[in-house]
Design a protein around this motif. Sequence first.
Motif, mmCIF file in Angstrom:
data_model
loop_
_atom_site.group_PDB
_atom_site.id
_atom_site.type_symbol
_atom_site.label_atom_id
_atom_site.label_comp_id
_atom_site.label_asym_id
_atom_site.label_seq_id
_atom_site.Cartn_x
_atom_site.Cartn_y
_atom_site.Cartn_z
ATOM 1 N N CYS B 44 -0.282 4.945 29.937
ATOM 2 C CA CYS B 44 -0.342 6.213 29.209
ATOM 3 C C CYS B 44 -0.926 7.322 30.073
ATOM 4 O O CYS B 44 -1.651 8.184 29.595
ATOM 5 C CB CYS B 44 -1.175 6.049 27.938
ATOM 6 N N GLU B 68 -2.278 9.939 24.460
ATOM 7 C CA GLU B 68 -0.876 10.244 24.735
ATOM 8 C C GLU B 68 -0.603 11.741 24.590
ATOM 9 O O GLU B 68 0.171 12.322 25.357
ATOM 10 C CB GLU B 68 -0.028 9.440 23.738
ATOM 11 N N LEU B 84 5.713 8.890 24.304
ATOM 12 C CA LEU B 84 5.758 8.084 25.525
ATOM 13 C C LEU B 84 6.127 6.672 25.094
ATOM 14 O O LEU B 84 5.448 6.077 24.241
ATOM 15 C CB LEU B 84 4.414 8.107 26.257
ATOM 16 N N GLN B 87 3.869 3.692 24.663
ATOM 17 C CA GLN B 87 2.902 3.704 23.562
ATOM 18 C C GLN B 87 3.551 3.361 22.215
ATOM 19 O O GLN B 87 2.918 3.473 21.175
ATOM 20 C CB GLN B 87 2.203 5.057 23.490
#
Lengths: 418, 106
Positions: B44, B68, B84, B87
């Motif tokens: 991340c 994030e 992302l 994640q």
Amino acid sequence: METVVSKHTSRSLVGRDPWTIPLEEIDLAHPGIWQANEYLPFLARLRRDEPVHYCANSAVGPYWSVTRYQDIMTMEAAPHIFSSEPTIGIVDVLPQYTLPMFIAMDPPKHDDQRKTVQGVVAPQNLKNLEGLIRQRVITILESLPQGATFNWVDLVSRELTTQMLATLFDFPFEERHKLTYWSDVATAIPGAGLVNSYEESFEILKECLAYFMRLWQERAAREPGNDLISMLAHGEATRNMPPMEFLGNLVLLIVGGNDTTRNSITGGVLALNENPQEYQKLRENPALIPSMVSEIVRWQTPLAYMRRTAKVDTELGGKKIKAGDKLLMWYASANQDEEAIERPGEFIIDRPRVRQHLSFGTGIHRCMGNRLAEMQLRVLWEEILPRFEKIEVMGEPTRIYSSFVKGYTELPVRIIPR
Amino acid sequence: MPRITLIEHNGTEHTIDAKNGDSVMTTAIRNMVPGIDADCGGACSCGTCHVFVDPAWVDKVGEAGPFEEPMLDLNPERAQNSRLSCQIDISDELDGLVVRLPEFQF
């Protein structure tokens, strides 16, 4: 250069045995081992014996060295603990000579300023620039001397990155060498040849500011354009920027887009010559260029470290860090960490997970221009391969006297045509 | 076993088997879906596994987390449905998930 080396020899680690030297004597910030290209075993020693290491006695003051990949990842993910303020170099320059720039800011100011300028190096914009860059690469390559030995750094690495910067700023093309000069001044260690004091550097950079202020006013009066100056002059977060902050951001963009890519362009030629089997692999399969570009950037690690300053008392790698302590995150070491990267000591252009290196840093300060750098290197090699059988290194490179910028002033080469 | 679909910017669709607990990013990488770089390996902290979640799936996938959000926020292409992919953890809930890939990772 030579005069400065002798000035520091009493403290240099050059010639010392990295595996028996007392740990407290290891001072990675001393430029000697970097210029002499002897730094790797000292990094390996610290990774093995004291991955978070305190250097109490250094000419630049006490600091921690962080040498493992994972510890650096931890730091980069915690900007609220490991601050980028007041600066990201080891030396605390007097406040009156310190330029404000977003690389040395924490959120939220960092985020606001970075967001304003990053569009210019976003991939969408780069796609539009690629044709122009390719044309300029071709012109440079086709004007290289045939059959003679020449300095690759001057004729290719410096020239190409300078032209690139002029393009990004829409800077008067015939005056583009001013950009390289200002970049060199901004990173010069006083006494190392170019300038004698930070005061002198600062005076020269004020000329840079005056020049750019003119461009700024010109662009501010026009419709918004795609160049960086126009973006700053029209951007909501930047259009009322105080002059010194403008200068700081300019210097950041000039230095960021200059030394780093320049030294990867040189480092790539050197690495391929030191590893002829990889050069052969590349000639046989040019599709490996993008992967090779990432490997070059890892192998070169154009900036050896970034500094953070602890905002609060904390712990890292079992060591107690006090608020105010300086920490250097040695990317040059993380990129050689066996626990993160397989066979890190080898230059392998098609290695798995080739993009997982720390040359660009990581987290919110991750290199804004990383795609531009990769594109320049890719286009360069796409144009070299069909033209030249080999760029042959003819002698030892001359390395820069710095523990921060990892690079070269000279690489003698000659061209073997196809 | 949940199946997820990733759609490249050029429209090419990849519908692949995913394992509960894996992330969308690792699933994509394992299946060699082009367009996801994941330079930091799923920590991340690089922003190069950016995806756009299909509007129908936004609620189920949920919002970006506190680490994030700053990474996404620095991406000029960021949209309401940006995430992302390292994640997003696969679960039975996400069987049928559709995400689109940006033209470029930044």
